[in-house]
Design an enzyme around this catalytic site. Structure first.
Site, PDB file in Angstrom:
ATOM      1  N   GLU A  73       2.461  10.275  -5.892  1.00  0.00           N
ATOM      2  CA  GLU A  73       3.346  11.438  -5.785  1.00  0.00           C
ATOM      3  C   GLU A  73       2.754  12.659  -6.466  1.00  0.00           C
ATOM      4  O   GLU A  73       2.965  13.802  -6.033  1.00  0.00           O
ATOM      5  CB  GLU A  73       4.725  11.127  -6.381  1.00  0.00           C
ATOM      6  CG  GLU A  73       5.573  10.140  -5.596  1.00  0.00           C
ATOM      7  CD  GLU A  73       5.294   8.688  -5.957  1.00  0.00           C
ATOM      8  OE1 GLU A  73       4.338   8.443  -6.737  1.00  0.00           O
ATOM      9  OE2 GLU A  73       6.016   7.798  -5.462  1.00  0.00           O
ATOM     10  N   PHE A 125      19.411   0.789  -9.161  1.00  0.00           N
ATOM     11  CA  PHE A 125      17.976   0.558  -9.047  1.00  0.00           C
ATOM     12  C   PHE A 125      17.265   1.852  -8.625  1.00  0.00           C
ATOM     13  O   PHE A 125      17.653   2.492  -7.656  1.00  0.00           O
ATOM     14  CB  PHE A 125      17.706  -0.549  -8.028  1.00  0.00           C
ATOM     15  CG  PHE A 125      16.240  -0.782  -7.774  1.00  0.00           C
ATOM     16  CD1 PHE A 125      15.420  -1.315  -8.765  1.00  0.00           C
ATOM     17  CD2 PHE A 125      15.681  -0.453  -6.551  1.00  0.00           C
ATOM     18  CE1 PHE A 125      14.071  -1.520  -8.533  1.00  0.00           C
ATOM     19  CE2 PHE A 125      14.328  -0.659  -6.307  1.00  0.00           C
ATOM     20  CZ  PHE A 125      13.521  -1.194  -7.308  1.00  0.00           C
ATOM     21  N   GLN A 126      16.238   2.214  -9.353  1.00  0.00           N
ATOM     22  CA  GLN A 126      15.425   3.412  -9.119  1.00  0.00           C
ATOM     23  C   GLN A 126      16.273   4.691  -9.141  1.00  0.00           C
ATOM     24  O   GLN A 126      16.004   5.626  -8.387  1.00  0.00           O
ATOM     25  CB  GLN A 126      14.622   3.301  -7.815  1.00  0.00           C
ATOM     26  CG  GLN A 126      13.479   2.273  -7.908  1.00  0.00           C
ATOM     27  CD  GLN A 126      12.465   2.393  -6.797  1.00  0.00           C
ATOM     28  OE1 GLN A 126      12.793   2.811  -5.694  1.00  0.00           O
ATOM     29  NE2 GLN A 126      11.225   2.009  -7.080  1.00  0.00           N
ATOM     30  N   LYS A 181      20.715   8.731  -0.502  1.00  0.00           N
ATOM     31  CA  LYS A 181      20.306   7.982   0.690  1.00  0.00           C
ATOM     32  C   LYS A 181      21.376   8.003   1.778  1.00  0.00           C
ATOM     33  O   LYS A 181      21.064   8.183   2.961  1.00  0.00           O
ATOM     34  CB  LYS A 181      19.981   6.538   0.290  1.00  0.00           C
ATOM     35  CG  LYS A 181      19.408   5.707   1.416  1.00  0.00           C
ATOM     36  CD  LYS A 181      18.944   4.348   0.906  1.00  0.00           C
ATOM     37  CE  LYS A 181      18.295   3.536   2.038  1.00  0.00           C
ATOM     38  NZ  LYS A 181      17.763   2.242   1.541  1.00  0.00           N
ATOM     39  N   MET A 194     -14.001  19.986 -23.395  1.00  0.00           N
ATOM     40  CA  MET A 194     -13.294  21.036 -24.146  1.00  0.00           C
ATOM     41  C   MET A 194     -12.712  20.491 -25.442  1.00  0.00           C
ATOM     42  O   MET A 194     -12.702  21.179 -26.475  1.00  0.00           O
ATOM     43  CB  MET A 194     -12.187  21.651 -23.284  1.00  0.00           C
ATOM     44  CG  MET A 194     -11.558  22.890 -23.896  1.00  0.00           C
ATOM     45  SD  MET A 194     -12.757  24.235 -24.161  1.00  0.00           S
ATOM     46  CE  MET A 194     -12.704  25.072 -22.572  1.00  0.00           C
TER      47      MET A 194
END
Length: 578
Positions: free
Chosen positions: A70, A132-133, A182, A490
């Protein structure tokens, strides 16, 4: 109430999309994105967006690119937006899919990049139950978005998408998130799309106050040592031509910030370079000795000002910015000019006259000759600055260049010269490692006919290297440069200069063989360890039609100069031993 013009220009497609069919929320979402002119979406599916991905399946009009993470999707959308000026779009599922976007959203927010980020969520009846999630992504991203929507009714999807594009692309641009449960994406309703916009409390100031612009012109008339500090706002407003006209009329030396690079041609004699921690000697000295500093679309970042109390001590400061919250936030501002940068400069150009600054310009030109950017080159080692110069010379400065964050980013800003806006893409405000390579993929998708070069360090390259897969699968011809010094360069430089050589956890000698890594994904890999090999490998990369990764093994101990240590004023520069 205003009208936001839809961007779908294909009449046949427009007629098809506007049919008042009874369709699912997912289909409404796709139609709405197409009506906004979206031609490429980056994303990654999951359970909460399965209805959306089911609608994508077999849709011939919807172009979706499946990334491998993602974070790759949102950085690609970011690169697409920065390089094209259009709104970038990405899709992710709920929970970890959504939270994997957070770094990319913050990156875009800090740099004012227009994105519409679509996330799925659990069923609306399950929100707040630790399903869930499930993650409260609208709450999580509230501080790093211009606005966040949680869609509760399928009838609101098209209106929400239209508003999101309007908010993302107007005023100070930035990311907008749309979270769709959903079940809402599965519900059906008749499709309608109203192009009227009315958002209570959202009315960006675009047109400037004429009196403030007149005060600015009067200050220029009185100044002996004026300087312009041009930031990313010039690029994002599409105001590069207006800025060039303003400089031509006023004859004021001009400095571009890291994000302002490309907003003013580096080939112009009045360009002084980049300011701040790794800015040019002349740019930093000009700021410290000017009597009028005109900030244009620049937010006076701490890497520019360094020690704020000692910044531009002799200057009256004018600030042109579309975001009133930026004016006076960091430095005391005598002349605030709030409005769209392009509109402000258009108004100023009507009456702008040359400043009386001949002696000042002569002083700065002499300084540019005496203190140019330089490094100690030799034939034993491959220097990173040499690689950047070689890429610039062979591409004639015409490529779109993306970078990650670190030493290679600063060398690219210093040694690649840009004359066009939207050709320099880098994470400025947040300094996000892993940004540069997926951003290059997005830039290439938005600019299929241009050469896109992704310059990375060996640290940042490992943070999103999995996106090599989509370069291979789709034959996306990005030229991927790894400036490989086997160390977090760096960080090493800071530990060397500020922490008395106490090198703590910076050794990247266990990194993969980047050539073999590229080949494992189906991308051509090349390596160079000296100048001759570098020239040969780079030319071979340019001659190869598809994606190529070149591993440039460079001198490990090279540092970026000039450098200003934190707590110092910007004219207290370490110049190195070159």
């Amino acid at each position: 109430m205003s009208t936001q013009t839809l961007k779908a220009t294909n009449k046949e497609l427009y007629t098809k999309l506007m049919q008042p069919d009874v369709i699912t929320g997912s289909e409404i979402l796709l139609r709405s994105l197409l009506l906004e002119g979206v031609d490429c979406v980056f994303g990654y599916p999951g359970g909460a967006v399965l209805y959306i991905y089911d609608a994508i399946h077999g849709n011939p009009d919807f172009n979706h690119l499946l990334t491998r993470h993602e974070q790759g999707a949102i950085h690609a959308a970011d690169g697409y937006a920065r390089s094209t000026g259009e709104v970038g779009v990405c899709i992710a599922t709920s929970g970890p899919g959504a939270t994997n976007l957070v770094t990319g959203i913050a990156t875009a927010y800090m740099d004012s990049v227009p994105l519409v980020v679509i996330t799925g969520n659990v069923m609306s009846t399950a929100i707040g139950t630790d399903a869930f999630q499930e993650a409260d992504i609208t709450g999580i991203t509230m501080p790093i978005t211009k606005h966040s929507y949680l869609v509760r009714d399928v009838k609101d999807i098209s209106k929400t998408v239209h508003e999101a594009f309007h908010i993302a692309s107007t005023g100070r641009k930035g990311p907008v998130l749309i979270d769709i449960p959903k079940d809402i994406s599965a519900h059906k309703t008749a499709f309608t799309y109203d192009n009227k916009i009315s958002i209570r409390g959202y009315n960006p100031t675009v047109l400037p106050n004429k009196l403030q612009v007149e005060r600015l012109l009067k200050a220029i008339d009185e100044a002996k040592k004026p300087v312009i500090l041009a930031g990313g706002g010039v690029v994002y407003a599409g105001a590069q031509e207006e800025l060039l006209e303003f400089v031509n009329k006023t004859n004021i030396p001009t400095i571009t910030t890291l994000l302002g690079i490309g907003g003013f041609p580096s080939s112009n004699d009045l360009w002084l370079g980049m300011p701040g921690m790794h800015g040019t000697y002349t740019a930093n000295k000009a700021i410290q000795n000017c009597d009028l500093l005109i900030g244009i679309g620049a937010r006076f970042d701490d890497r520019v000002t360094m020690k704020v109390e000692g910044f531009a001590p002799n200057a009256k400061i004018a600030h042109i910015d579309v975001d009133p919250a930026e004016v006076g936030k960091v430095v005391e501002t005598a002349i605030p000019c709030v409005g769209d940068v392009k509109k402000v400069l258009e108004l100023a150009n009507q009456k702008a006259k040359s400043a009386q600054s001949e002696a000042w310009i002569e002083e700065l030109q002499k300084m540019k000759k005496e203190f140019p950017l330089k490094y100690k080159d030799d034939n034993k080692h491959l220097k990173p600055q040499y690689v950047i110069e070689m890429i610039h010379e062979t591409t004639k400065g015409e490529a779109i260049v993306t970078t990650d964050v670190g030493q290679h980013q600063m060398w690219s800003a210093q040694y690649y010269r840009f004359n066009h806006p939207r050709s320099w893409i880098t994470s400025g405000g947040l300094g996000t490692m892993g940004f540069g390579f997926p951003a290059a993929i997005g830039a290439q998708m938005g600019n299929p006919d241009r050469l896109v070069v992704s310059i990375n360090g060996d640290g940042g390259m490992q943070m999103c290297s999995q996106e090599l897969a989509i370069c291979a699968i789709h034959n996306i011809p990005v030229k991927i440069v790894v400036i490989n010094n086997q160390v977090l360069g760096m960080v090493r430089q800071w530990q060397e200069i500020i922490y008395d050589n106490r090198y703590s956890h910076i050794d990247l000698s266990g990194s993969p063989d980047f050539v073999k890594l590229a080949e494992a994904y189906g991308v051509k890999g090349l390596r160079a360890t000296n100048k001759e090999e570098a020239q040969k490998a780079w030319q071979e990369a340019l001659d190869t039609p598809g994606p190529v990764l070149i591993d440039f093994v460079v001198e490990k101990h090279e540092n970026v100069y000039p450098m200003v240590k934190q707590g110092s004023t910007i004219d207290e520069m370490l110049m190195g031993d070159s």
